[in-house]
Design a protein around this motif. Structure first.
Motif, mmCIF file in Angstrom:
data_model
loop_
_atom_site.group_PDB
_atom_site.id
_atom_site.type_symbol
_atom_site.label_atom_id
_atom_site.label_comp_id
_atom_site.label_asym_id
_atom_site.label_seq_id
_atom_site.Cartn_x
_atom_site.Cartn_y
_atom_site.Cartn_z
ATOM 1 N N ARG A 29 21.852 36.553 46.084
ATOM 2 C CA ARG A 29 22.774 37.277 46.974
ATOM 3 C C ARG A 29 24.166 37.378 46.361
ATOM 4 N N TYR A 30 24.636 36.257 45.737
ATOM 5 C CA TYR A 30 25.980 36.293 45.143
ATOM 6 C C TYR A 30 26.006 37.141 43.867
ATOM 7 N N ALA A 31 24.855 37.264 43.187
ATOM 8 C CA ALA A 31 24.817 38.125 41.998
ATOM 9 C C ALA A 31 25.030 39.586 42.429
ATOM 10 N N SER A 126 32.826 22.426 56.718
ATOM 11 C CA SER A 126 31.785 23.365 56.280
ATOM 12 C C SER A 126 31.668 24.518 57.263
ATOM 13 N N ASN A 127 31.536 25.718 56.720
ATOM 14 C CA ASN A 127 31.402 26.926 57.537
ATOM 15 C C ASN A 127 29.994 27.484 57.373
ATOM 16 N N LEU A 128 29.192 27.416 58.439
ATOM 17 C CA LEU A 128 27.835 27.975 58.464
ATOM 18 C C LEU A 128 26.927 27.387 57.388
ATOM 19 N N PHE A 129 27.186 26.126 57.050
ATOM 20 C CA PHE A 129 26.397 25.458 56.012
ATOM 21 C C PHE A 129 25.237 24.649 56.598
ATOM 22 N N TYR A 130 25.471 23.946 57.720
ATOM 23 C CA TYR A 130 24.409 23.093 58.265
ATOM 24 C C TYR A 130 23.225 23.904 58.801
ATOM 25 N N ASN A 131 23.402 25.248 58.895
ATOM 26 C CA ASN A 131 22.268 26.098 59.306
ATOM 27 C C ASN A 131 21.254 26.323 58.185
ATOM 28 N N MET A 132 21.550 25.830 56.991
ATOM 29 C CA MET A 132 20.628 26.084 55.878
ATOM 30 C C MET A 132 19.325 25.312 56.096
ATOM 31 N N ASP A 133 18.473 25.295 55.085
ATOM 32 C CA ASP A 133 17.108 24.784 55.252
ATOM 33 C C ASP A 133 17.082 23.254 55.268
ATOM 34 N N PHE A 134 17.585 22.674 56.348
ATOM 35 C CA PHE A 134 17.629 21.225 56.490
ATOM 36 C C PHE A 134 16.791 20.795 57.686
ATOM 37 N N THR A 135 16.083 19.683 57.524
ATOM 38 C CA THR A 135 15.370 19.082 58.654
ATOM 39 C C THR A 135 16.364 18.215 59.435
#
Ligand code: SAM
Length: 234
Positions: A29-31, A126-135
């Motif tokens: 996405r960043y590329a 952190s901004n919108l980071f804990y929504n990532m693929d974490f259990t």
């Protein structure tokens, strides 16, 4: 035709495999656009400083999942000593030529936190980071580490998309409130206020919590902003 081998994704995998998938997704996405989320600081940066009564400049702030570092640049311009981590690094970090390699690391956020000294940091952000693929177990480890590295009286400031978000429930369910929308997106773990409370370690107390609709045009998102404080300190 369905593949004979089940597609391994989301919470079927171990944590390092999931971080690897996040790295692949986000570096792609960043590329395409190194300033995917914009160049200016996020609304959370302003809300967070107001919520905690402005941490004195000169303090140390670390950001988890910092992307192109738009918030790090803002906090640095206010006089904070900043450090950041993002597993997608490289392309987005080209936007941060003024930060030393040791202050900005391309790796998993939990490993980064584990490197930091106890009670050494004024703000974990952190901004919108804990929504990532974490259990939930991953979240508990991240929150425990965030609490450990904060000095007494330090702040944990974060934003997350919530279970009321209109993208909640899209894709394949891979865990509690967690959906894998590959190939149209990635895995996202949505938060409720109750879940955020459950994750809060005993050392942290809630200072402020607010829910908003953010985002623009056809991409409105429902977010929760949270400010927590580590017990003790002045
Ligand atoms: C929704 S983006 C937000 C980026 C940035 N906070 C902003 O507001 O511009 C989430 C970021 O988390 C990063 N990320 C995902 N999993 C990670 C992990 N395990 N460790 C470090 N960074 C991670 C992604 O690469 C991505 O840049």
């Amino acid at each position: 035709m369905e593949s004979a081998v089940p597609h391994q994704s989301g919470h079927d995998e171990g944590r390092s495999a999931r971080t690897h998938r996040q790295r692949e997704y986000w570096s792609g996405r960043y590329a395409e656009d190194p300033n995917l989320f914009g160049e200016s600081e996020s609304a959370l940066a302003h809300w967070g400083l107001k919520a905690v009564g402005n941490v004195p400049p000169g303090g140390t702030l670390i950001e988890l999942g910092c992307g192109n570092g738009r918030d790090l640049r803002y906090f640095q311009s206010l006089g904070y000593q900043v450090r950041g981590v993002d597993c997608a690094g490289d392309v987005p970090f080209r936007q941060l030529p003024h930060l030393q390699p040791l202050d900005i690391q391309c790796r998993d956020a939990l490993e980064f936190l584990q490197q930091q000294g106890s009670s050494s940091v004024d703000v974990v952000y952190s901004n919108l980071f804990y929504n990532m693929d974490f259990t939930e177990e991953d979240h508990r480890e991240l929150f425990r580490e965030a609490a450990r590295v904060l000095r007494p009286g330090g702040f944990h400031l974060y934003s997350v998309r919530t279970v009321k978000d209109r993208w909640y429930g899209r894709g394949r369910k891979v865990g509690e409130d967690t959906y894998d929308s590959t190939p149209d997106g990635t895995t996202m773990h949505f938060f409720s206020s109750e879940y955020a409370r459950r994750l809060r370690p005993d050392e942290l107390t809630l200072v402020q919590e607010e829910e908003f609709e953010k985002g623009k045009g056809d991409f409105p998102i429902q977010v929760l902003y949270i400010a927590e404080r580590k017990r003790g300190g002045p």
